[in-house]
Design a protein around this motif. Structure first.
Motif, mmCIF file in Angstrom:
data_model
loop_
_atom_site.group_PDB
_atom_site.id
_atom_site.type_symbol
_atom_site.label_atom_id
_atom_site.label_comp_id
_atom_site.label_asym_id
_atom_site.label_seq_id
_atom_site.Cartn_x
_atom_site.Cartn_y
_atom_site.Cartn_z
ATOM 1 N N LEU A 6 94.829 -60.549 -0.351
ATOM 2 C CA LEU A 6 94.801 -61.688 -1.270
ATOM 3 C C LEU A 6 96.155 -62.394 -1.254
ATOM 4 N N GLU A 9 96.697 -64.504 1.784
ATOM 5 C CA GLU A 9 95.963 -65.781 1.725
ATOM 6 C C GLU A 9 96.384 -66.619 0.519
ATOM 7 N N ASN A 10 97.459 -66.196 -0.129
ATOM 8 C CA ASN A 10 97.967 -66.933 -1.279
ATOM 9 C C ASN A 10 96.934 -67.013 -2.404
ATOM 10 N N LYS A 11 96.282 -65.878 -2.629
ATOM 11 C CA LYS A 11 95.238 -65.820 -3.643
ATOM 12 C C LYS A 11 95.653 -64.909 -4.784
ATOM 13 N N SER A 12 95.162 -65.196 -5.976
ATOM 14 C CA SER A 12 95.449 -64.382 -7.144
ATOM 15 C C SER A 12 94.885 -62.972 -6.980
ATOM 16 N N LEU A 15 91.345 -62.077 -8.433
ATOM 17 C CA LEU A 15 90.036 -62.369 -7.831
ATOM 18 C C LEU A 15 89.244 -61.078 -7.633
ATOM 19 N N ASN A 40 94.298 -73.425 -6.853
ATOM 20 C CA ASN A 40 93.999 -72.961 -5.489
ATOM 21 C C ASN A 40 93.967 -71.433 -5.403
ATOM 22 N N ARG A 41 94.864 -70.784 -6.137
ATOM 23 C CA ARG A 41 94.919 -69.324 -6.075
ATOM 24 C C ARG A 41 93.676 -68.650 -6.656
ATOM 25 N N LEU A 42 92.981 -69.381 -7.515
ATOM 26 C CA LEU A 42 91.781 -68.816 -8.160
ATOM 27 C C LEU A 42 90.477 -69.281 -7.516
ATOM 28 N N VAL A 45 86.550 -67.922 -2.394
ATOM 29 C CA VAL A 45 86.615 -67.990 -0.932
ATOM 30 C C VAL A 45 85.281 -67.521 -0.364
ATOM 31 N N HIS A 190 90.997 -72.224 3.015
ATOM 32 C CA HIS A 190 90.117 -73.322 2.588
ATOM 33 C C HIS A 190 89.979 -74.402 3.649
#
Lengths: 367, 367
Positions: A6, A9-12, A15, A40-42, A45, A190
């Motif tokens: 995560l 991929e620069n994700k929170s 998730l 974007n982080r939330l 995907v 994305h």
């Protein structure tokens, strides 16, 4: 392990990961409901293959097929030669809310999405219409096919994720070739450096890592247009499906979801604030959301937040007084074409588990 | 008495008259289903006032409000100055299928329509868009209001039937100012000499005996836009309704109706041909119709007749084997936005009885 991926991929880390390879993840509903624009982080995907690494300097968008002028456009050319447009649009996976269908009857080999496979962003890019005009579309063209630069594997084949939309939709001003999402360059997960955003259609048509746009007479024959993303009657199975007779998904049906309180949570007796989102498609507006504590015998009208754009979801809130015990809370919405949601998920069950838009039902324990 | 009036309006004696003054009548469903184009003599009549007698020589269409050039157009000028267009479009009364809602709970003072308040014609006239262009619509205009030359009486007031549509819809190519219906001059009961035809919207917006078109910022304040033709939640009554919060009807929701066999009829055991119509709106196509003999547990897919135009209903037929006894037959349809019909009429009951699009259910006695 989840956290690392995560983070990469620069994700929170908040998730909920549904699969790691390829990455599929959705935010918890209470986080999703906090902001009309999804960070974007939330943002959920939905990938069918590993995220491709694309060098923006050598990247070219190819436009071909039934056009008078084939185009090969660099990112700089796209930005320089066409007016920049922005649009606030909600994207929703066709499989959003599949989990509720799975409770009724199993759906093997599909992602068990709760109701978070949806998000709203401000997309910035150029209008697909402007690019198509530059390519001079021929009269015979009726469909616009998109092909991604990712590599999906199915059996012995490897191919880009693809799909198509009718030319009429492609020429509508809301369809954008986006290189920015919420003021940042499109994140790799994305679709960096370019994706199409088709507001009002299932998310699968908003093809990421867009490499090629082909004008053609017939819909795309890509697996994800010709075989997946179709719905069938409840009695049809994978074995009996005649794929040519499935209903090809395009616009999404009306839906509404309770985000807070969350299903299965404990709440205090007394006035309870119930919050959610509602979404129609095709530019139809959400006109009303209703909430019931008695399974649909009586309804309370929710307050709608102001409309923030024709292609975005609408947030709503209702305060109801709840008594002690196990309580079911139900929501349904109506759109500007007076369409409303089906009452029972089992009546719209389909073996791929798409577009569940039944009344949203949650259970809470009231103390 | 009925026969004389029907004859005077050039209507079939087979119509079911719902009220005489003003005339309101619908065809029996088996007759309606016989032809994709509904003969003028069989086309349902929905009037709110006596049919006005209009001299076509002195008739003028007035276009005013937020325009640069006010227009006053004779019928000859309309025909001469604008391209002639034809469109096949289905019109449906918002109250169609009210009878089924009334079985569940009374709806006083409204017409007890069965499912025949619908019909399809070829309309010939000029494009509203072309006329609006000639009038040079100002930027502030957002709604197009229509006013009829009939005289409706409500309490102490007398006024023309009116309504409005959003400017965006008014500029769509399918909206026609019609002077012909199925190759004949518009019959008096259908709006002679000129009516607007707004495909995909409730019939009430297709204002007859059209006298005036007004461009304005806000929707029409005519009674039939501001007070009638709105829907409310099932618990709201005429006494408790807040009219500003009603859902203003525009596009119609998806629906399907079994026309043959007729409800309550006797049929033979064995293979039974079941025929009906299905309709979506807003240009969405009918993608599937399903028929069930077990209340929706299992469905048979109906055959669809070829599509005859984007704004027309679609006929369907299914053959099912029925056993002796009392049998319920149920139909539901799906459109291209994956919207389907609600299961139970009582869940969408509203005190004006509009847009009932629940699963259509009939009972037959199988001998």
């Amino acid at each position: 392990m989840h956290e690392e991926l995560l983070e990469r991929e620069n994700k929170s880390a908040e998730l909920i990961v549904r699969s790691l390879d390829p990455l599929n993840a959705e935010p918890p509903l209470d986080l999703l409901r906090r902001s009309h624009i999804t960070a974007n982080r939330l943002f959920f995907v939905r990938n069918h293959a590993p995220v491709p690494q694309i060098d923006p300097r050598s990247y070219r968008l190819h436009v071909n097929g039934l056009v008078r002028r084939e185009l090969q456009l660099s990112l700089d050319e796209l930005r320089r030669e066409f007016p920049i447009r922005t649009i606030v649009a909600t994207l929703q996976c066709a499989g959003n809310r599949r989990q509720e269908l799975m409770r009724f009857k199993p759906i093997p080999d599909e992602i068990e999405w709760h109701a978070g496979a949806i998000g709203t962003a401000e997309w910035r890019g150029v209008s697909l219409r402007d690019v198509l005009r530059a390519a001079e579309v021929l009269d015979e063209a009726q469909h616009v096919a998109f092909l991604g630069l990712d590599r999906v594997r199915k059996k012995d084949l490897e191919f880009g994720f693809g799909g198509s939309i009718p030319l009429e939709k492609a020429l509508s001003p809301e369809v954008i070739l986006a290189f920015e999402m919420n003021g940042e360059p499109l994140p790799p997960a994305h679709g960096f450096p370019l994706r199409v955003v088709v507001p009002g259609y299932i998310g699968a048509r908003s093809v990421k890592w867009l490499g090629q746009i082909t004008l053609q007479k017939t819909p795309s024959e890509n697996y994800f247009q010709a075989r997946a993303y179709k719905i069938f009657a409840p009695h049809v199975t994978a074995e009996t499906a005649d794929w040519d007779r499935g209903l090809t998904l395009g616009e999404l049906p009306i839906s509404s979801v309770i985000c807070s309180p969350q299903d299965g949570s404990e709440v205090e007796a007394g006035p309870l604030s119930i919050k959610g989102y509602a979404l129609s498609s095709g530019g139809r507006s959400i006109e009303r959301v209703e909430v019931s504590l008695d399974g649909g015998e009586s309804w309370t009208i929710a307050e709608l937040e102001p409309e923030r754009g024709r292609w975005a979801w609408r947030f709503w809130e209702a305060t109801l007084v709840v008594d002690r015990g196990e309580r079911e809370i139900v929501a349904r919405a109506w759109d500007s074409a007076a369409n409303t949601q089906p009452e029972e998920a089992r009546r719209i069950w389909n073996f791929k588990g798409y577009v569940n838009n039944a009344w949203h039902r949650i259970w809470v324990k009231v103390k």
